[in-house]
Design an enzyme around this catalytic site. Structure first.
Site, PDB file in Angstrom:
ATOM      1  N   ASP A  10      68.543 -94.499 -49.474  1.00 61.43           N
ATOM      2  CA  ASP A  10      68.302 -95.903 -49.144  1.00 61.43           C
ATOM      3  C   ASP A  10      69.536 -96.501 -48.451  1.00 61.43           C
ATOM      4  OD1 ASP A  10      70.118 -96.320 -51.270  1.00 61.43           O
ATOM      5  OD2 ASP A  10      68.485 -96.430 -52.727  1.00 61.43           O
ATOM      6  N   SER A  11      69.754 -97.799 -48.635  1.00 63.37           N
ATOM      7  CA  SER A  11      70.850 -98.467 -47.916  1.00 63.37           C
ATOM      8  C   SER A  11      72.219 -97.877 -48.263  1.00 63.37           C
ATOM      9  CB  SER A  11      70.859 -99.964 -48.221  1.00 63.37           C
ATOM     10  OG  SER A  11      70.897-100.187 -49.621  1.00 63.37           O
ATOM     11  N   ILE A  12      72.347 -97.338 -49.487  1.00 60.81           N
ATOM     12  CA  ILE A  12      73.666 -96.830 -49.882  1.00 60.81           C
ATOM     13  C   ILE A  12      73.984 -95.560 -49.081  1.00 60.81           C
ATOM     14  CG2 ILE A  12      75.078 -96.083 -51.845  1.00 60.81           C
ATOM     15  CD1 ILE A  12      73.246 -97.786 -53.639  1.00 60.81           C
TER      16      ILE A  12
END
Lengths: 242, 242
Positions: A10-12
């Site tokens: 995901d965004s991480i």
């Protein structure tokens, strides 16, 4: 063909090529050996990730896939009652989706090293401060995530890794071993500071190095090994196809 | 298939995925649009780079190559009388080698955006301090590079770009416009600090954005556009092959 490491999450993961990011650091230390391919999708949960599998990891591809990091759960663990409810995935489904992702990658290339990474811990106060900085008085009073709930997702991620005999990184536990993890590792209660990126980098590289990645050969001669008078010798030796 | 940007050069490219590195930053801002492929070879000059061309850019490859940055010259410009004499390439040959590299890439894919980047300026005092920190009293008294000589290589690089109608970045000139460029942009008189990386990043992205790279579509839906109840709708629309 040079092997690849795909960082999928995901965004991480998507943000892991920002300054001090863990993905870029992996690309840096294995440069001239392995290519690191960025496949991070901000806001995604494992349910949505399933739609990408055949696109990102086509079964018929012949590119050597050395490793894949699977790093989801931060959005799956969003609370049904909070602002992230659209992202919420029930915990049993989260585990089964992870299993589907692993199975797909192993179907494509059984020898690929698959690493499961749990979501990081959640600093609820950091989340509240972030929401207020974004929306002021309109910020929701309900938390979007709690550290406790995210911890149960982390537990299932690690349990699945054990079940499948895969290496895993329990980031949720690991980060909380350090004093002031809330501000040291998290920028907004959820995403990683450069120090937080450093933790992921250290853990990932430990697993990769145990798998022998740092012993992989360089693609071409080191400049110090090149014969200045007859460079063709150095290259013909290492790359006979020239 | 997702288009690629290949960053091709010497150590200043190889190190571009370190913390604050310009290559990683390019990967970061075009994530989910373009893949950035790291092909940096520390210590290499353009003469040795020629041996890699058919390996790195096989003529029969069908991967869409959006752009290539060619960033050599810092080693070609090493003085024949100094410690880097093995790396020295005469200036006329440097220019012709660059021409060969460009021609090869254009033969492979005529529409690829090729960007020529000159070497950065040299801070001779910084080089001396670096040599002393490494070798103490045994450090050579002769400079390995001079700013003046490197400047003539930069000039030829820009002249070739003009001749071939390619965009170029005169890093040698650009950096010297800023006060204290010696310490602000260079870590050892030659390699880049994070601020120096920032200069390269800014210049490269200006050229890429003029070519429309930031308008390229995302590979998959933004999470905010996904229908929570019926995610398959969002994905079927954007990736009918699922």
């Amino acid at each position: 063909m040079r092997p690849q490491i795909v960082v999928f999450g995901d965004s991480i993961t998507q943000q892991s090529f920002g300054s001090g990011g863990w993905g870029a650091s992996v690309a840096d230390i294995y440069s001239r050996k392995v290519d690191v391919v960025l496949r991070g999708y901000g806001g995604y949960n494992t349910r949505w990730a399933l739609f990408l599998l055949h696109h990102l990891f086509p079964l018929e591809s012949s590119t050597p896939l050395a490793a894949v990091t699977i790093f989801f759960g931060a959005n799956d663990a969003a609370l049904l009652e909070g602002t992230g409810k659209k992202q919420h995935v029930p915990i049993e489904e989260y585990k089964e989706n992870l299993r589907t992702i692993v199975r797909h990658i192993k179907d494509r290339s059984p020898n690929t090293l698959v690493v499961l990474i749990t979501p990081p811990p959640v600093d609820q106060q950091g989340r509240r401060e972030f929401a207020r900085s974004m929306y002021g008085d309109k910020a929701s009073e309900l938390p979007d995530r709690t550290n406790e709930v995210t911890g149960t997702y982390a537990e299932q991620c690690v349990a699945l890794a054990k079940e499948l005999g895969l290496p895993s990184i329990n980031l949720w536990s690991k980060m909380q071993e350090t004093r002031d993890w809330q501000k040291k590792f998290l920028s907004d209660g959820l995403h990683l500071t450069p120090e937080g990126n450093g933790v992921v980098f250290g853990e990932v590289v430990k697993i990769f190095d145990e798998a022998g990645f740092s012993d992989l050969p360089f693609d071409f001669p080191q400049h110090s090994d090149i014969d200045g008078e007859h460079p063709e010798k150095s290259f013909l030796q290492q790359c006979p196809a020239v």
